[in-house]
Design a protein around this motif. Structure first.
Motif, mmCIF file in Angstrom:
data_model
loop_
_atom_site.group_PDB
_atom_site.id
_atom_site.type_symbol
_atom_site.label_atom_id
_atom_site.label_comp_id
_atom_site.label_asym_id
_atom_site.label_seq_id
_atom_site.Cartn_x
_atom_site.Cartn_y
_atom_site.Cartn_z
ATOM 1 N N VAL A 376 0.916 -1.198 0.315
ATOM 2 C CA VAL A 376 0.029 -0.249 -0.011
ATOM 3 C C VAL A 376 0.920 1.424 0.111
ATOM 4 O O VAL A 376 0.080 2.041 -0.819
ATOM 5 N N THR A 377 2.094 1.394 1.055
ATOM 6 C CA THR A 377 2.407 2.302 0.958
ATOM 7 C C THR A 377 3.381 2.841 -0.253
ATOM 8 O O THR A 377 4.000 3.738 -0.313
ATOM 9 N N GLY A 378 4.142 1.431 -0.566
ATOM 10 C CA GLY A 378 4.885 1.276 -2.134
ATOM 11 C C GLY A 378 3.672 2.506 -3.578
ATOM 12 O O GLY A 378 4.535 3.346 -3.856
ATOM 13 N N ILE A 379 2.550 1.551 -3.061
ATOM 14 C CA ILE A 379 1.701 2.232 -4.153
ATOM 15 C C ILE A 379 1.399 3.751 -3.912
ATOM 16 O O ILE A 379 1.483 4.772 -5.115
ATOM 17 N N LEU A 380 1.934 4.052 -3.041
ATOM 18 C CA LEU A 380 1.001 5.798 -2.468
ATOM 19 C C LEU A 380 2.206 6.706 -2.697
ATOM 20 O O LEU A 380 2.072 7.463 -3.127
ATOM 21 N N ALA A 381 3.668 5.713 -2.097
ATOM 22 C CA ALA A 381 4.458 6.729 -2.473
ATOM 23 C C ALA A 381 4.447 7.494 -3.755
ATOM 24 O O ALA A 381 5.438 7.969 -4.201
ATOM 25 N N ASN A 382 4.982 6.215 -4.846
ATOM 26 C CA ASN A 382 4.669 6.742 -6.379
ATOM 27 C C ASN A 382 3.963 7.446 -6.402
ATOM 28 O O ASN A 382 4.265 8.177 -7.413
ATOM 29 N N ILE A 383 3.084 7.175 -6.629
ATOM 30 C CA ILE A 383 1.572 7.716 -7.145
ATOM 31 C C ILE A 383 1.990 9.533 -6.636
ATOM 32 O O ILE A 383 1.516 10.912 -7.373
ATOM 33 N N LEU A 384 1.451 9.542 -5.084
ATOM 34 C CA LEU A 384 1.950 11.603 -4.732
ATOM 35 C C LEU A 384 3.335 11.877 -5.251
ATOM 36 O O LEU A 384 3.033 13.252 -4.997
ATOM 37 N N VAL A 385 4.288 11.171 -5.128
ATOM 38 C CA VAL A 385 5.439 11.743 -5.346
ATOM 39 C C VAL A 385 5.627 12.062 -7.079
ATOM 40 O O VAL A 385 6.027 13.631 -7.679
ATOM 41 N N GLY A 386 4.661 11.226 -7.729
ATOM 42 C CA GLY A 386 4.375 11.577 -9.200
ATOM 43 C C GLY A 386 3.654 13.041 -9.542
ATOM 44 O O GLY A 386 3.843 13.611 -10.438
ATOM 45 N N LEU A 387 2.855 13.100 -8.668
ATOM 46 C CA LEU A 387 1.400 14.151 -8.193
ATOM 47 C C LEU A 387 2.569 15.786 -7.991
ATOM 48 O O LEU A 387 2.206 16.554 -8.626
ATOM 49 N N LEU A 388 3.687 14.900 -6.824
ATOM 50 C CA LEU A 388 3.779 16.372 -6.323
ATOM 51 C C LEU A 388 5.429 16.878 -6.672
ATOM 52 O O LEU A 388 5.958 18.022 -6.511
ATOM 53 N N VAL A 389 6.129 16.192 -7.007
ATOM 54 C CA VAL A 389 7.567 16.167 -7.968
ATOM 55 C C VAL A 389 7.487 17.665 -8.824
ATOM 56 O O VAL A 389 8.485 17.728 -8.102
ATOM 57 N N HIS A 390 6.861 18.103 -9.323
ATOM 58 C CA HIS A 390 6.714 19.603 -9.811
ATOM 59 C C HIS A 390 6.340 20.993 -9.215
ATOM 60 O O HIS A 390 6.587 21.747 -9.462
ATOM 61 N N ARG A 391 6.134 20.494 -7.513
ATOM 62 C CA ARG A 391 5.383 21.745 -7.244
ATOM 63 C C ARG A 391 6.531 21.942 -5.576
ATOM 64 O O ARG A 391 6.627 23.145 -5.654
ATOM 65 N N PHE A 440 13.525 7.153 -5.819
ATOM 66 C CA PHE A 440 13.342 6.793 -7.347
ATOM 67 C C PHE A 440 12.820 7.363 -8.060
ATOM 68 O O PHE A 440 13.038 7.724 -9.463
ATOM 69 N N THR A 441 11.411 7.916 -8.264
ATOM 70 C CA THR A 441 10.853 8.565 -8.737
ATOM 71 C C THR A 441 11.587 9.569 -8.705
ATOM 72 O O THR A 441 11.693 10.485 -10.065
ATOM 73 N N VAL A 442 11.636 10.610 -7.812
ATOM 74 C CA VAL A 442 12.698 11.846 -8.295
ATOM 75 C C VAL A 442 14.077 11.632 -8.921
ATOM 76 O O VAL A 442 14.664 12.659 -9.665
ATOM 77 N N SER A 443 15.176 10.280 -8.628
ATOM 78 C CA SER A 443 16.228 10.552 -9.598
ATOM 79 C C SER A 443 15.564 10.273 -10.800
ATOM 80 O O SER A 443 16.302 10.559 -11.366
ATOM 81 N N ASN A 444 14.399 9.811 -11.520
ATOM 82 C CA ASN A 444 14.227 9.221 -12.995
ATOM 83 C C ASN A 444 14.370 10.260 -12.730
ATOM 84 O O ASN A 444 14.601 10.820 -14.789
ATOM 85 N N LEU A 445 13.334 11.511 -12.691
ATOM 86 C CA LEU A 445 14.117 12.659 -13.273
ATOM 87 C C LEU A 445 15.132 13.642 -12.667
ATOM 88 O O LEU A 445 15.100 14.272 -14.332
ATOM 89 N N LEU A 446 15.671 13.070 -12.116
ATOM 90 C CA LEU A 446 16.728 14.271 -11.793
ATOM 91 C C LEU A 446 18.276 13.672 -13.040
ATOM 92 O O LEU A 446 18.978 14.760 -13.736
ATOM 93 N N ILE A 447 17.897 12.234 -13.441
ATOM 94 C CA ILE A 447 19.308 12.103 -14.506
ATOM 95 C C ILE A 447 18.427 11.896 -15.611
ATOM 96 O O ILE A 447 19.666 11.615 -16.115
ATOM 97 N N THR A 448 18.043 12.947 -16.037
ATOM 98 C CA THR A 448 17.136 13.487 -17.457
ATOM 99 C C THR A 448 18.327 13.958 -17.486
ATOM 100 O O THR A 448 18.532 13.923 -18.713
ATOM 101 N N SER A 449 18.506 15.031 -16.999
ATOM 102 C CA SER A 449 19.788 15.876 -17.453
ATOM 103 C C SER A 449 20.717 15.430 -17.729
ATOM 104 O O SER A 449 21.845 15.908 -18.311
ATOM 105 N N ARG A 450 20.877 14.650 -17.338
ATOM 106 C CA ARG A 450 22.289 13.761 -17.478
ATOM 107 C C ARG A 450 23.148 12.946 -18.084
ATOM 108 O O ARG A 450 23.886 12.544 -18.223
#
Length: 537
Positions: A376-391, A440-450
């Motif tokens: 449950v927390t694994g799913i929620l963590a992925n969804i919440l970070v995906g929704l909030l990471v750009h804010r 992982f979700t944040v790193s996925n986006l950070l590593i984009t520019s690398r």
């Protein structure tokens, strides 16, 4: 009693963004703004997204489903194997020395081939690579279920790891090509990451039920069925334009893939992983002449690999992992963090399971149910970070996630052997995946520019390799700590609960230290990185 070293797959995807570059350039440093907050890619202001960078809205769900399910099925099998290993060992008459190889060999071959399969995906195209990997996963799952001996099962699980590496690296490029940067892509990768805890959780739950009823082989048969369905769906609905590259020739395969570097690092990682697996069950094995030779050769290959990367980069040739990458503090911090956090995450899951089954004497089914809050927390963590990471600032998200997951091994280190489930185990299992999924979700986006566009699949391989090796090393070292403490226990019976619990408690304190190191590294390496995953105009 030797403690198992089972890597529990819980893998997420890596988001890689397009950066125009010259063909001879392996890696370009990124520019930053004046405040140094947000890494900026060197995009041409007049450039536009290619037609393949966005698929029709009607097919976006198909794309996400295909890549999420095919990686989630891999996690499903690992969940099944966690609870079915004793039954498998009994049915196939596995000796003590190889009882865990059906689990560990898959992670070993996957981690050691990710860099090579990522390079291949960059040349032949991510769609073709994904379909081949999906088809092979179907065949290997079926073959594992039909295995009549331990050797057959281990061999087919080894091929399953190669199939998984083909899917992991190509899935990254498929999502990156199907979605333009912004909220949609963020949610796509978050959904892909969330599919894996679901798969693992279903594996834990169904694995116990299947093992107790119609047999553990049906875990492999179900995996083969699901993979077959996804393969057919992908052939039919996965857009042709996604992951498409120019025509493939033998010349391109020979010139655009660093075969020598890939072979050196793959061989070195395979030898090191093998040594860790052997030593974690019996530390005296390190004195074996054969193991000493393997360890020496592995270390020599690692040094030679660094030298080869320097040579390739200096000559403008394809370099598997250019040395210049590690000069970037953010990228280095991300990789080290993933290495530590995923090693800790899987070790907490495994040793928490040991407490449930070996100390509290619960059945495999009961243990699987009690581990389920992590789903449950694994799913929620992925969804919440995906929704909030750009804010919200990315470093704040990472630090908060790591603080929460740091509490998990601490609770288990303080647990009383007969404590109620709700007092220590429940909150520990609930908090454990937050750090891994948030990072992982944040790193996925950070590593984009690398990473540049041409090496998207390879960059996915670099990142996934870091996590895979981190899981293997973390679990092996934690097991070594627990075994040594148990062996030195004052209890006469080393397999009795008091001796085992001493080892488990030491393992949890070791994991507290690992999480603390990761938290400090995040504060140092990810300072003021700003928000990530914003839509590009």
């Amino acid at each position: 009693m030797s403690l198992p070293t089972q890597p529990l797959s819980h893998l997420s995807a890596i988001e890689l963004e397009s950066i125009p570059r010259s063909p001879s350039t392996i890696h370009q440093p990124v520019n930053t703004n004046n405040q140094g907050d947000i890494p900026l890619t060197t995009l041409n202001s007049n450039s536009q997204a290619s037609p393949s960078s966005k698929v029709a809205k009607a097919r976006t769900v198909i794309v996400i489903t295909c890549v999420a399910v095919v990686t989630g099925v891999n996690s499903f099998l690992n969940g099944v194997l966690v609870v079915a290993t004793p039954a498998i060992a009994r049915d196939l008459e596995l000796s003590v020395g190889i009882v865990l190889w059906p689990v560990t060999i898959q992670a070993l071959t996957c981690g050691c081939t990710l860099l090579l399969t990522g390079s291949i995906a960059d040349v032949v195209g991510s769609r073709h690579t994904y379909l081949v990997g999906n088809f092979l996963q179907t065949l290997t799952s079926l073959a594992c279920g039909l295995s009549k001996s331990g050797v057959q099962l281990i061999v087919f699980r080894a091929f399953a790891g190669i199939a998984a590496s083909l899917c992991l690296t190509s899935a990254v490029s498929i999502i990156n090509d199907a979605f333009v940067p912004g909220r949609g892509r963020n949610l796509a990768f978050a959904s892909m990451g969330g599919g894996q805890p679901v798969g693992f959780g279903l594996g834990l739950t169904l694995g116990g039920a299947l093992t107790s009823s119609i047999g553990w082989v049906w875990g492999f048969y179900l995996s083969a069925i699901l993979n077959g369905i996804v393969f057919a769906l992908s052939m039919w609905q996965l857009p042709e334009g996604v992951g498409k590259v120019e025509s493939v020739t033998w010349k391109r395969l020979g010139e655009e893939i660093d075969w020598i570097g890939a072979l050196m690092i793959s061989a070195a990682l395979a030898m090191l992983s093998y040594i860790l697996a052997i030593v974690s069950t019996d530390s005296s094995e390190i004195h074996d002449p054969g193991n000493i030779v393997l360890l020496t050769v592995a270390l020599v290959l690692l040094v030679a690999f660094v030298g080869w990367m320097h040579r390739q980069e200096k000559r403008g040739k394809p370099a598997l992992i250019p040395n210049s990458l590690w000069k970037d503090k953010v990228f280095t911090s991300i990789c080290l963090n993933v290495f530590l956090v995923w090693g800790s995450f899987n070790a907490v899951e495994q040793f928490g399971n040991f407490v449930l089954q070996n100390i509290q004497e619960l059945s495999a089914v009961q243990a699987g149910v009690r581990l389920s809050p992590a789903i449950v927390t694994g799913i929620l963590a992925n969804i919440l970070v995906g929704l909030l990471v750009h804010r919200i600032r990315a470093d704040w998200i990472v630090i908060l996630s790591l603080v929460l997951s740091w509490s998990s091994p601490l609770l288990l280190a303080l647990i009383k052997p007969r404590a109620t489930y709700w007092s220590f185990l429940f909150p520990a299992f609930l908090l454990n995946p937050i750090g891994a999924d948030g990072l992982f979700t944040v790193s996925n986006l950070l590593i984009t520019s690398r990473f540049p566009m041409k090496t998207q699949g390879l960059a996915g391989g670099v990142f996934q390799t870091t996590s895979q090796i981190g899981k293997s090393v973390g679990l092996a070292v934690t097991t070594l700590v627990a075994n040594d403490i148990t062996a030195g226990s004052s209890s006469r019976d080393k397999e009795a609960s008091p001796a085992l619990m001493q080892g488990y408690r030491a393992a949890f304190w070791f994991l507290v230290a690992i999480n603390s190191a990761s938290l400090c590294m995040s504060v140092w390496g990810l300072r003021r990185i700003g928000t990530v995953g914003k839509k590009q105009d």
